[in-house]
Scaffold this motif. Structure first.
Motif, PDB file in Angstrom:
ATOM      1  N   UNK A  58     -34.528  43.550 130.969  1.00 40.46           N
ATOM      2  CA  UNK A  58     -34.496  44.967 131.316  1.00 40.46           C
ATOM      3  C   UNK A  58     -34.041  45.204 132.756  1.00 40.46           C
ATOM      4  N   UNK A  59     -34.442  44.332 133.676  1.00 36.76           N
ATOM      5  CA  UNK A  59     -34.132  44.542 135.090  1.00 36.76           C
ATOM      6  C   UNK A  59     -32.864  43.830 135.544  1.00 36.76           C
ATOM      7  N   UNK A  60     -32.400  42.861 134.760  1.00 31.54           N
ATOM      8  CA  UNK A  60     -31.214  42.121 135.159  1.00 31.54           C
ATOM      9  C   UNK A  60     -31.454  41.169 136.308  1.00 31.54           C
ATOM     10  N   UNK A  61     -32.674  40.696 136.438  1.00 29.51           N
ATOM     11  CA  UNK A  61     -33.018  39.721 137.472  1.00 29.51           C
ATOM     12  C   UNK A  61     -34.119  38.811 136.953  1.00 29.51           C
ATOM     13  N   UNK A  62     -34.241  37.635 137.509  1.00 30.59           N
ATOM     14  CA  UNK A  62     -35.304  36.738 137.101  1.00 30.59           C
ATOM     15  C   UNK A  62     -36.665  37.333 137.408  1.00 30.59           C
ATOM     16  N   UNK A  63     -37.595  37.186 136.495  1.00 25.42           N
ATOM     17  CA  UNK A  63     -38.984  37.605 136.705  1.00 25.42           C
ATOM     18  C   UNK A  63     -39.824  36.339 136.650  1.00 25.42           C
ATOM     19  N   UNK A  64     -40.452  36.009 137.771  1.00 27.71           N
ATOM     20  CA  UNK A  64     -41.067  34.689 137.918  1.00 27.71           C
ATOM     21  C   UNK A  64     -42.558  34.808 138.208  1.00 27.71           C
ATOM     22  N   UNK A  65     -43.416  34.569 137.197  1.00 22.13           N
ATOM     23  CA  UNK A  65     -44.855  34.508 137.455  1.00 22.13           C
ATOM     24  C   UNK A  65     -45.254  33.109 137.920  1.00 22.13           C
ATOM     25  N   UNK A  66     -46.079  33.054 138.961  1.00 28.90           N
ATOM     26  CA  UNK A  66     -46.606  31.781 139.456  1.00 28.90           C
ATOM     27  C   UNK A  66     -48.125  31.858 139.447  1.00 28.90           C
ATOM     28  N   UNK A  67     -48.775  30.792 138.997  1.00 25.63           N
ATOM     29  CA  UNK A  67     -50.228  30.792 138.817  1.00 25.63           C
ATOM     30  C   UNK A  67     -50.927  30.001 139.926  1.00 25.63           C
ATOM     31  N   UNK A  68     -52.033  30.576 140.438  1.00 21.82           N
ATOM     32  CA  UNK A  68     -52.856  29.957 141.470  1.00 21.82           C
ATOM     33  C   UNK A  68     -54.324  30.138 141.104  1.00 21.82           C
ATOM     34  N   UNK A  76     -40.857  38.212 141.966  1.00 21.26           N
ATOM     35  CA  UNK A  76     -41.939  37.225 142.012  1.00 21.26           C
ATOM     36  C   UNK A  76     -43.306  37.878 141.854  1.00 21.26           C
ATOM     37  N   UNK A  77     -44.111  37.317 140.968  1.00 21.87           N
ATOM     38  CA  UNK A  77     -45.488  37.756 140.768  1.00 21.87           C
ATOM     39  C   UNK A  77     -46.410  36.560 140.967  1.00 21.87           C
ATOM     40  N   UNK A  78     -47.383  36.678 141.853  1.00 19.46           N
ATOM     41  CA  UNK A  78     -48.387  35.644 142.037  1.00 19.46           C
ATOM     42  C   UNK A  78     -49.652  36.065 141.306  1.00 19.46           C
ATOM     43  N   UNK A  79     -50.058  35.252 140.350  1.00 15.18           N
ATOM     44  CA  UNK A  79     -51.248  35.514 139.550  1.00 15.18           C
ATOM     45  C   UNK A  79     -52.311  34.494 139.946  1.00 15.18           C
ATOM     46  N   UNK A  80     -53.463  34.984 140.391  1.00 11.22           N
ATOM     47  CA  UNK A  80     -54.548  34.089 140.812  1.00 11.22           C
ATOM     48  C   UNK A  80     -55.733  34.271 139.878  1.00 11.22           C
ATOM     49  N   UNK A  81     -56.059  33.214 139.150  1.00  5.89           N
ATOM     50  CA  UNK A  81     -57.116  33.327 138.138  1.00  5.89           C
ATOM     51  C   UNK A  81     -57.659  31.950 137.791  1.00  5.89           C
ATOM     52  N   UNK A  82     -58.941  31.729 138.074  1.00  5.79           N
ATOM     53  CA  UNK A  82     -59.569  30.461 137.696  1.00  5.79           C
ATOM     54  C   UNK A  82     -59.614  30.305 136.178  1.00  5.79           C
ATOM     55  N   UNK A  83     -59.756  31.427 135.466  1.00  7.12           N
ATOM     56  CA  UNK A  83     -59.786  31.382 134.003  1.00  7.12           C
ATOM     57  C   UNK A  83     -58.472  30.817 133.470  1.00  7.12           C
TER      58      UNK A  83
END
Length: 264
Positions: free
Chosen positions: A222-232, A158-165
């Motif tokens: 490449x990693x064999x797992x879900x990669x999930x970006x979430x935007x805030x 899980x990756x949380x990306x926070x960006x008003x842009x």
């Protein structure tokens, strides 16, 4: 006491450069037999403790993954700091959180494979001397089934990306999709901001940022797992620590912040 918080975070900060050995909120200290069953080496745990690589990855992989993420987010941009990126989930915390209890023989009744693996792992250890919470990929390693009867897969990254842009661009795409009648009933019901988890609608993000989706697909392979970006928004997820189980992903000192690569 060095115990995990509601989210499963082990004490220690990125600024300090190291965190404690994983211990759940009842005081259970992760043991060599646990690492062996989970397929983790001492080296992998040390990388994780030093914020060098989430569980299931290597420092080289994580560095490449992080650098390529910022390229996908803002290739050629002059303000990478407009994009705050933080790693979440059990690969970043070790435990899934206080709301996810460690499996029991009773809970795995009717799942003979998982039941046998649990017995191989725990042996005759009394319940009070076992972990109380789920370490990283516990259900996957047990071969447990989900509520639909399907095998539980590897834990997501899980990756949380926070960006008003980015939120502004996603909002514009949302409006375009809505006007064109291209949003599903579920999208419309949940709205632009998810009512429970507060991230930006995934359809809008997918359509607005195809390079980000390509990045996720490449690393999932490449990693064999879900990669999930979430935007805030840039302020990050809202503080929900006083709600329900106290689970909250709002900004705090214990976050694992992904730093952008040096500007060339």
């Amino acid at each position: 006491m060095g115990l995990i918080d509601a989210d499963g975070r082990v004490p220690g900060t990125q600024r300090e450069g190291i965190r404690a050995w994983p211990r759940d909120d009842t005081g259970y200290l992760v043991q060599p037999r646990d690492l062996e069953f989970l397929g983790l080496t001492w080296q992998q745990v040390d990388w994780w403790r030093r914020f060098e690589a989430p569980l299931g990855t290597t420092p080289r992989e994580f560095k490449d993954m992080s650098s390529s993420l910022f390229r996908a987010l803002c290739a050629g941009c002059e303000r990478p700091r407009d994009y705050d990126v933080r790693v979440h989930g059990s690969w970043a915390f070790f435990f899934s959180g206080r709301h996810k209890d460690f499996p029991t023989e009773q809970g795995l009744a009717g799942q003979p494979v998982a039941l046998e693996r649990l017995r191989q792992w725990m042996g005759d250890t009394p319940p009070g001397e076992r972990p109380a919470r789920r370490p990283f990929e516990t259900l996957y390693k047990l071969g447990a089934l989900d509520e639909k009867g399907k095998p539980v897969g590897p834990s997501d990254g899980d990756f949380h990306i926070s960006s008003d842009v980015m939120v502004a661009a996603a909002r514009q795409k949302w409006d375009e999709l809505k006007d064109a009648g291209k949003l599903s009933d579920e999208d419309l019901r949940k709205g632009f901001i998810h009512p429970k988890y507060s991230f930006v609608n995934r359809t809008a993000v997918r359509e607005a940022f195809p390079d980000l989706m390509k990045w996720a697909a490449v690393w999932e392979e490449r990693l064999g797992r879900g990669v999930v970006p979430s935007l805030f928004p840039s302020s990050g997820p809202p503080d929900k620590s006083q709600e329900g189980y106290g689970i909250s992903t709002h900004f705090r000192d214990t976050d694992w912040v992904v730093t952008p690569p040096p500007m060339r």
